[in-house]
Scaffold this motif. Structure first.
Motif, PDB file in Angstrom:
ATOM      1  N   GLU A  72       0.822  -1.214   0.000  1.00 24.17           N
ATOM      2  CA  GLU A  72       0.000   0.000   0.000  1.00 24.17           C
ATOM      3  C   GLU A  72       0.854   1.262   0.000  1.00 24.17           C
ATOM      4  O   GLU A  72       0.547   2.228  -0.693  1.00 24.17           O
ATOM      5  CB  GLU A  72      -0.865   0.020   1.263  1.00 24.17           C
ATOM      6  N   LEU A  75       2.793   1.856  -3.225  1.00 22.65           N
ATOM      7  CA  LEU A  75       1.975   2.391  -4.325  1.00 22.65           C
ATOM      8  C   LEU A  75       1.955   3.917  -4.357  1.00 22.65           C
ATOM      9  O   LEU A  75       1.490   4.509  -5.325  1.00 22.65           O
ATOM     10  CB  LEU A  75       0.549   1.839  -4.252  1.00 22.65           C
ATOM     11  N   ILE A  76       2.457   4.561  -3.311  1.00 18.51           N
ATOM     12  CA  ILE A  76       2.570   6.027  -3.366  1.00 18.51           C
ATOM     13  C   ILE A  76       3.444   6.438  -4.552  1.00 18.51           C
ATOM     14  O   ILE A  76       3.181   7.432  -5.202  1.00 18.51           O
ATOM     15  CB  ILE A  76       3.137   6.587  -2.034  1.00 18.51           C
ATOM     16  N   TRP A  77       4.498   5.671  -4.828  1.00 20.00           N
ATOM     17  CA  TRP A  77       5.370   6.021  -5.955  1.00 20.00           C
ATOM     18  C   TRP A  77       5.730   4.849  -6.865  1.00 20.00           C
ATOM     19  O   TRP A  77       6.352   5.047  -7.907  1.00 20.00           O
ATOM     20  CB  TRP A  77       6.656   6.700  -5.455  1.00 20.00           C
ATOM     21  N   ARG A  78       5.346   3.641  -6.495  1.00 25.11           N
ATOM     22  CA  ARG A  78       5.651   2.458  -7.301  1.00 25.11           C
ATOM     23  C   ARG A  78       4.403   1.988  -8.035  1.00 25.11           C
ATOM     24  O   ARG A  78       3.307   2.281  -7.580  1.00 25.11           O
ATOM     25  CB  ARG A  78       6.174   1.293  -6.418  1.00 25.11           C
ATOM     26  N   SER A 106      10.489   8.618  -5.928  1.00 28.05           N
ATOM     27  CA  SER A 106       9.965   8.450  -4.559  1.00 28.05           C
ATOM     28  C   SER A 106       9.987   9.790  -3.832  1.00 28.05           C
ATOM     29  O   SER A 106      10.765  10.670  -4.191  1.00 28.05           O
ATOM     30  CB  SER A 106      10.824   7.435  -3.800  1.00 28.05           C
ATOM     31  N   PRO A 107       9.158   9.950  -2.791  1.00 27.44           N
ATOM     32  CA  PRO A 107       9.163  11.236  -2.066  1.00 27.44           C
ATOM     33  C   PRO A 107      10.543  11.693  -1.593  1.00 27.44           C
ATOM     34  O   PRO A 107      10.874  12.855  -1.763  1.00 27.44           O
ATOM     35  CB  PRO A 107       8.171  11.000  -0.928  1.00 27.44           C
TER      36      PRO A 107
END
Lengths: 453, 453
Positions: A72, A75-78, A106-107
């Motif tokens: 989960e 999934l922010i960046w992948r 990624s952040p």
């Protein structure tokens, strides 16, 4: 219109990490307890790491499920994009196809959160309330701060004082994510106070910062320590890079002839390569290049032997290529590549001749970074420029040989917080820093008396 | 596993920009020549912009083909992800669905290259060899430098001196992409020398920097000037954002009830909204919020009238909401929102009550940025935090009303080069800066004597 980015749908994100331990041609040498010289028992690590991570560290299981909660957050960046570097290909007039896996989205801007998220999660379910770590230039510290903020864990980071003062943006990032960042040596620990008593103006070192973080971590039942590279579980978590890349290349109808990554502690290199090395072991022909700076030539000049992971000699003895745990490299700008040792997994693969090491001079890497920015657009971290320099060499060779090679590399992070290094390069204030033979011999002398492989 | 990112395949990237001029309920007021007070003729702009861009500026054609060469460069980072902000939704316990269009993934880190690439391309085929521009905090200058490097054009940027000194990283980015960056006022132009003679330590202003860039641009047949916001062709190029978002939302089975964007010159707001405004004009119910800082309340406190686009009064008179061309806003950190005027297209939509303006205080925007970083991971540009603050208000209202609204906003860029502003916020060194009534009245007095609408 020719494609550039190969996007993997969310539903196609890999659900398991790949563990190379299951497929190595021969077993790895175990880490040793420095006090006894005997193989380390998992319990020896219990005060430092949570038991679920220790189990991963020694696991022989080929595939390990990625927990739902980790996916989960991934999934922010992948999945991250796999991109065709058409601008660079055209500029080099090479018949080679160059693909790069963009981990800079990624952040925190690098591949580091792939393991930071996993480590924060395992600590969370283990019951850890606070994680301590150290950071040099700040990539790892900011990745862990980011991960802890998503899981509601406290995070305290000991940042090498000279970087703390010179690179305030990384400290500020950690604070935005709610972490606390201390300049190391600090007076919060015995290790720090000892140094400060001798030298109140000590600039600090990664070794001291590790000692401070570990000292704090073991003081409470609900706090633990986290490491951003070198160890087996870190390499495991990073395999998400290579597993995604493999699916994406397949979607493009390609398979790599050459895979390239920069190697400091080994985590981005291993993350990309391990899933392909499995196939190399099974018979596929792939050239694998681990690129390091000539100023810290661990793989090209160091022996494969037992050494401490930290400068202070507090860690277990690890089987690895090393320049000696007291080695302090020249101040090159690729801070992430200034480590005296190398991940035991990567070391093993080099020793088994499955991976080829390559050392490149600083000036060539910055020239490569400028070429990249002006053809592909993105500004790279100085570490990633080492991979790009090797890619350019391979692509030029492909042109000379008239061969249509497929090259894959990991663009491990952006350089937006490294602009001062580019400024120094463009102002002609940088130079090469190959390690002198005499310094090498001095440094290797400290390995005397330690167990060998 | 719930999805977060809605990815548009490369093949689905929009092939045309959308031109709102074709669908406005009534025609826009024309820009005026300040010398004659008469509508500006396209030829009047010929020394400043290439003719192909001037044609776009006045075009009434509903859809305009995106040239193949522009699409190719867009593909370096486009289509950009549309993401569901599940972390923020959970933290706010809101029934609203929050979607954000991530424009921070471009190499310079904002939406600006959508028009920079197009402008560089049109200049290239027109025969321009060198483009001049100005930049405040550096977002636009770095986007144009990036675009020029990809098309092999020279680029010279006049950067407001105080930013040039305080924000060296943006200058360094421009140099990595091969551009030359001068602190403005400079002694390279008559405009700059005039200022320096009066005040050698002048900190500069956007108005002076524009004057310098335009003065240089018109001296040669092969050089032109480029503007990063305000004008119609810039809004046109930015519609790629909204066109992509519309396809992505459709793929998710949603349609926005509310669309939110920050508005400085108006380009990211217009880029997202215009394709949806077409449907609002045709009868769809959508709430559109343009968010500005209370320190520069152009839309909420200024009149809709004719004013100069620059401080020095060198540009045509534009029909827009304005605080007066000599207005210098308080030093808030969202540099991109410190413009005295607003794009004529956005102004027209507000005047026609199709868009609602909203002013938010600085402290609320930074609090929103911290909440965002700790729930969604990414560190936002201070400009984008204005949009996030409004999103949080809407999402909280949805919770109170128990309504499942769909909210869409553009995350216009990352804040990795704005960490000092976050540091000031976390150290409690920031404050609110609402524009005092007296200053507003003083500032609006300068509009006397200019034509009205």
């Amino acid at each position: 219109m020719e494609f550039r980015n190969i996007i993997l749908p969310t539903s196609e994100i890999p659900q398991k990490w790949y563990n190379i331990a299951a497929d190595l041609p021969s077993p790895m040498n175990p880490p040793l307890n420095p006090a006894t010289g005997k193989p380390l028992a998992p319990e020896d690590l219990a005060p430092i790491f949570p038991m679920n991570i220790i189990e991963q560290e020694v696991s022989q299981q080929r595939f390990i499920d990625i927990p739902e909660e980790v996916l989960e957050k991934y999934l922010i960046w992948r999945p991250t994009p796999l991109c065709r570097a058409r601008g660079l290909e055209n500029a080099l007039k090479t018949p080679a196809k160059i693909y790069y896996k963009n981990e800079g989205v990624s952040p925190p801007g690098s591949h580091k959160p792939n393991t930071a998220i996993a480590q924060a999660y395992y600590n969370k379910i283990f019951g850890t309330k606070k994680i301590y770590t150290e950071t040099g230039a700040g990539q790892w510290g900011s990745a862990l701060a980011f991960a802890c903020s998503l899981f509601g864990l406290e995070c305290e980071v000991f940042m090498v004082k000279i970087s703390y003062n010179q690179k305030p943006y990384r400290r500020m990032m950690m604070e935005v994510w709610g972490a606390t960042c201390f300049a190391s040596p600090s007076n919060l620990t015995k290790a720090g106070r000892t140094i400060l008593e001798k030298d109140p103006d000590s600039p600090g070192s990664l070794g001291v910062a590790i000692s401070e973080a570990v000292e704090k971590a073991v003081t409470s039942e609900t706090s633990r320590y986290a490491l951003g590279s070198v160890l087996n579980h870190v390499m495991l978590h990073q395999t998400i890079i290579g597993l995604e890349a493999k699916k994406q290349l397949a979607a493009a109808g390609d398979y790599p002839d050459v895979i390239i990554g920069c190697a400091g502690g080994g985590s981005n290199f291993a993350g990309t390569c391990l899933p392909f090395i499995r196939e190399k072991i099974a018979g596929k022909e792939i050239k694998l290049l681990a690129v390091e700076p000539t100023s810290c030539p661990t793989l090209t000049k160091g022996p494969f032997t037992y050494d401490f992971g930290d400068t202070a000699g507090l860690t277990p003895l690890l089987p690895m290529y090393t320049l000696g745990h007291n080695f302090t490299p020249e101040p090159i700008h690729a801070g992430g590549l200034r480590y005296h040792g190398m991940a035991p997994i990567v070391s093993k693969l080099i020793s088994d001749q499955l991976v080829t090491p390559l050392a490149i001079e600083q000036m060539e890497t910055f020239a490569a970074g400028i070429t990249w920015a002006r053809t592909e657009g993105f500004i790279s971290a100085p570490e990633a420029n080492h991979a790009i320099a090797a890619v350019i060499r391979e692509a030029n060779q492909a042109r000379e040989e008239g061969k249509e090679k497929v090259i894959l590399f990991t663009w491990s992070g952006h350089g937006l917080l490294d602009m001062a290094a580019y400024d120094a390069y463009l102002s002609k204030k940088l130079s090469d820093h190959a390690m002198p033979e005499e310094l090498l011999n001095q440094s290797l002398a400290q390995l005397k008396g330690l167990p060998t492989i």
